[in-house]
Design a protein around this motif. Structure first.
Motif, PDB file in Angstrom:
ATOM      1  N   ASN A 129      -1.121 -42.901 -11.836  1.00 49.62           N
ATOM      2  CA  ASN A 129      -2.397 -43.416 -12.349  1.00 49.62           C
ATOM      3  C   ASN A 129      -2.340 -43.676 -13.851  1.00 49.62           C
ATOM      4  O   ASN A 129      -3.101 -44.488 -14.382  1.00 49.62           O
ATOM      5  CB  ASN A 129      -3.534 -42.445 -12.034  1.00 49.62           C
ATOM      6  CG  ASN A 129      -3.391 -41.119 -12.759  1.00 49.62           C
ATOM      7  OD1 ASN A 129      -2.462 -40.360 -12.489  1.00 49.62           O
ATOM      8  ND2 ASN A 129      -4.297 -40.831 -13.668  1.00 49.62           N
ATOM      9  N   VAL A 130      -1.418 -42.992 -14.550  1.00 54.08           N
ATOM     10  CA  VAL A 130      -1.270 -43.208 -15.993  1.00 54.08           C
ATOM     11  C   VAL A 130      -0.849 -44.645 -16.269  1.00 54.08           C
ATOM     12  O   VAL A 130      -1.222 -45.240 -17.283  1.00 54.08           O
ATOM     13  CB  VAL A 130      -0.260 -42.208 -16.597  1.00 54.08           C
ATOM     14  CG1 VAL A 130       0.026 -42.523 -18.061  1.00 54.08           C
ATOM     15  CG2 VAL A 130      -0.796 -40.786 -16.464  1.00 54.08           C
ATOM     16  N   THR A 131      -0.078 -45.226 -15.354  1.00 53.40           N
ATOM     17  CA  THR A 131       0.347 -46.621 -15.510  1.00 53.40           C
ATOM     18  C   THR A 131      -0.864 -47.540 -15.629  1.00 53.40           C
ATOM     19  O   THR A 131      -0.918 -48.416 -16.504  1.00 53.40           O
ATOM     20  CB  THR A 131       1.215 -47.050 -14.308  1.00 53.40           C
ATOM     21  OG1 THR A 131       2.334 -46.161 -14.207  1.00 53.40           O
ATOM     22  CG2 THR A 131       1.707 -48.476 -14.453  1.00 53.40           C
ATOM     23  N   VAL A 132      -1.834 -47.315 -14.780  1.00 52.86           N
ATOM     24  CA  VAL A 132      -3.036 -48.154 -14.769  1.00 52.86           C
ATOM     25  C   VAL A 132      -3.956 -47.820 -15.943  1.00 52.86           C
ATOM     26  O   VAL A 132      -4.410 -48.713 -16.670  1.00 52.86           O
ATOM     27  CB  VAL A 132      -3.796 -47.988 -13.438  1.00 52.86           C
ATOM     28  CG1 VAL A 132      -5.114 -48.773 -13.468  1.00 52.86           C
ATOM     29  CG2 VAL A 132      -2.935 -48.456 -12.278  1.00 52.86           C
ATOM     30  N   ASP A 133      -4.230 -46.530 -16.130  1.00 50.46           N
ATOM     31  CA  ASP A 133      -5.143 -46.120 -17.202  1.00 50.46           C
ATOM     32  C   ASP A 133      -4.653 -46.584 -18.573  1.00 50.46           C
ATOM     33  O   ASP A 133      -5.424 -47.108 -19.387  1.00 50.46           O
ATOM     34  CB  ASP A 133      -5.292 -44.596 -17.217  1.00 50.46           C
ATOM     35  CG  ASP A 133      -5.952 -44.043 -15.973  1.00 50.46           C
ATOM     36  OD1 ASP A 133      -6.553 -44.842 -15.234  1.00 50.46           O
ATOM     37  OD2 ASP A 133      -5.854 -42.826 -15.742  1.00 50.46           O
ATOM     38  N   SER A 134      -3.359 -46.384 -18.825  1.00 47.36           N
ATOM     39  CA  SER A 134      -2.800 -46.739 -20.127  1.00 47.36           C
ATOM     40  C   SER A 134      -2.844 -48.243 -20.357  1.00 47.36           C
ATOM     41  O   SER A 134      -3.217 -48.719 -21.435  1.00 47.36           O
ATOM     42  CB  SER A 134      -1.357 -46.233 -20.239  1.00 47.36           C
ATOM     43  OG  SER A 134      -1.303 -44.832 -20.159  1.00 47.36           O
ATOM     44  N   ALA A 135      -2.446 -48.993 -19.337  1.00 53.90           N
ATOM     45  CA  ALA A 135      -2.460 -50.449 -19.466  1.00 53.90           C
ATOM     46  C   ALA A 135      -3.872 -50.953 -19.733  1.00 53.90           C
ATOM     47  O   ALA A 135      -4.086 -51.812 -20.601  1.00 53.90           O
ATOM     48  CB  ALA A 135      -1.895 -51.090 -18.194  1.00 53.90           C
ATOM     49  N   ALA A 136      -4.842 -50.415 -19.009  1.00 53.26           N
ATOM     50  CA  ALA A 136      -6.224 -50.873 -19.152  1.00 53.26           C
ATOM     51  C   ALA A 136      -6.769 -50.600 -20.549  1.00 53.26           C
ATOM     52  O   ALA A 136      -7.371 -51.480 -21.178  1.00 53.26           O
ATOM     53  CB  ALA A 136      -7.099 -50.198 -18.105  1.00 53.26           C
TER      54      ALA A 136
END
Length: 418
Positions: A129-136
């Motif tokens: 989920n860090v992949t998505v949160d960080s990118a966003a």
């Protein structure tokens, strides 16, 4: 292409993208975030299939139950990630915000304006989920991002990054805005930590070993995050029923995350009544208790706590328990062993609560609440890129505002300095 050239290319692409992202419109950024959200939902089956490969590898390699929980995705967690993207899209865009404006003695109009940091590198462990949160968060705050996830989640991260990157670019974001390092080779991490020419700041997310490695070896500026040796102190003036609920929540709700409690401190006047009760409750959740010699007088079938236990972020269903003589001893213990993340006092004594708030040095200090609330989403930031435990630039959950800097804009009418 060798690892060094591969990383240089990633850095160059990110730097190029960051120039455009710095002034790209809020509408385009929000459109990209919504498209990324929809793409995650459309590809749930693929994401779960790739995540299962990582889970199988994790089980085969003896990964703990708590870490497997951090790694695992399900339909609900994917939907939560997608909803998080929409939530960040709905937030105000910090870029271009004039935070202050004034005139000096020469009648120059001087202003402070929020601007992106530029290129942000994220090095993290087993949480897809860090992949998505960080990118966003990086996209909404006008930053390009280079993501280096752990080998434990490599299949999940590659799939998720591909899905959201294609959605973002098709919505108008420049190529290179979101990039994942698609290799588990440690040399990629070592090279990333030296890319000063291309990366403006590194943010490590994970356990103490990862964070200390980045802090010690990076030549790129680092924002230190995440190490959470968090304490709950149950004062002699606590409501014991409230205290029990908070302790159970802080330790067991998600034991592998950085805002989970690791050490329980109990005032000596509360120990006889509170400790047997809370220890029985903890044991029903499968928590292993390691206590000081005084704790052993009130709680049976526990391990003797060692000096190492007071220092340890377990990230698991293990808790260290110490009986203290006073609030001063509790705060001294936190000062010595805490990681400046999240600390809590349970008390109905106003004076003690205010002393704790004022004297405990941590990013988040609680009175009568669980440490589990130290989270960007819970604080109303729409998400977080990490929880900073240092004091320079940002502290606590890092949302959009914490991913910006300022520049000064000056309006003149021909003034020259005398």
């Amino acid at each position: 292409m060798n690892i060094y050239d591969y990383m240089i290319t990633k850095g160059q692409n990110a730097k190029k993208a960051s120039r455009e992202l710095a002034y790209i419109s809020t509408e385009v950024k929000n459109k990209a975030l919504i498209a990324m959200s929809e793409a995650l939902i459309s590809n749930k089956a693929l994401i779960l299939s790739e995540n299962e490969k990582d889970l199988v590898n994790g089980r085969n390699n003896g990964m703990s139950k708590a870490l497997l929980d951090r790694l695992a995705l399900n339909v609900k967690r994917i939907e939560d990630m997608a909803e998080g993207l929409k939530s960040i899209a709905s937030l105000s865009d910090p870029i271009g915000e004039v935070t202050k404006m004034w005139r000096n003695a020469d009648n120059l109009q001087i202003g402070q304006v929020r601007v992106p940091l530029g290129v942000i590198g994220i090095i993290y462990e087993a949480r897809p989920n860090v992949t998505v949160d960080s990118a966003a968060l990086c996209i909404k705050s006008g930053n390009a991002v280079i993501l280096k996830g752990g080998k434990e989640a490599l299949n999940s991260n590659i799939t998720i990054a591909d899905i959201i990157t294609r959605a973002a670019v098709s919505s108008g974001l420049p190529e290179g805005s979101i990039q994942l390092i698609e290799t588990a080779d440690r040399e990629a991490t070592n090279t990333m930590m030296k890319l000063n020419e291309y990366i403006d700041v590194l943010i490590p997310r994970g356990g103490s070993g990862l964070i200390q490695s980045v802090v010690k070896n990076s030549t790129v500026p680092v924002i230190q995050t995440g190490v959470g040796n968090c304490h709950v102190y149950v004062d002699e003036y606590a409501d014991f029923d409230m205290a029990e609920k908070i302790v159970i929540n802080a330790k067991t709700q998600r034991p592998a995350v950085c805002n989970a409690m690791e050490t329980l401190l109990v005032h000596k006047n509360a120990a006889e009544i509170f400790l047997p009760k809370v220890s029985d409750a903890l044991k029903t959740y499968g928590v292993e208790i390691r206590g000081c010699s005084e704790t052993e007088k009130y709680v049976s079938n526990i391990s003797k706590a060692t000096e190492e236990d007071w220092k340890t972020e377990y990230g698991d269903l293990i808790i260290a328990v110490k009986i203290v003589a006073s609030i001063d001893e509790a705060m001294d213990h936190i000062y010595k062993y805490g990681t400046k993340h999240s600390e809590a006092i349970i008390t109905n004594n106003y004076k003690n609560s205010q002393r704790f708030l004022q004297e405990v040095d941590a990013a988040a200090v609680y009175v009568n609440a669980s440490t589990r609330f130290t989270d960007g989403g819970q604080f109303g930031f729409g998400g977080e890129i990490g929880i900073s435990t240092q004091k320079l630039h940002a502290r606590g959950p890092m949302g959009l505002e914490q991913l910006t800097s300022i520049k000064y804009i000056i309006y003149g009418e021909g003034q020259c300095r005398k």
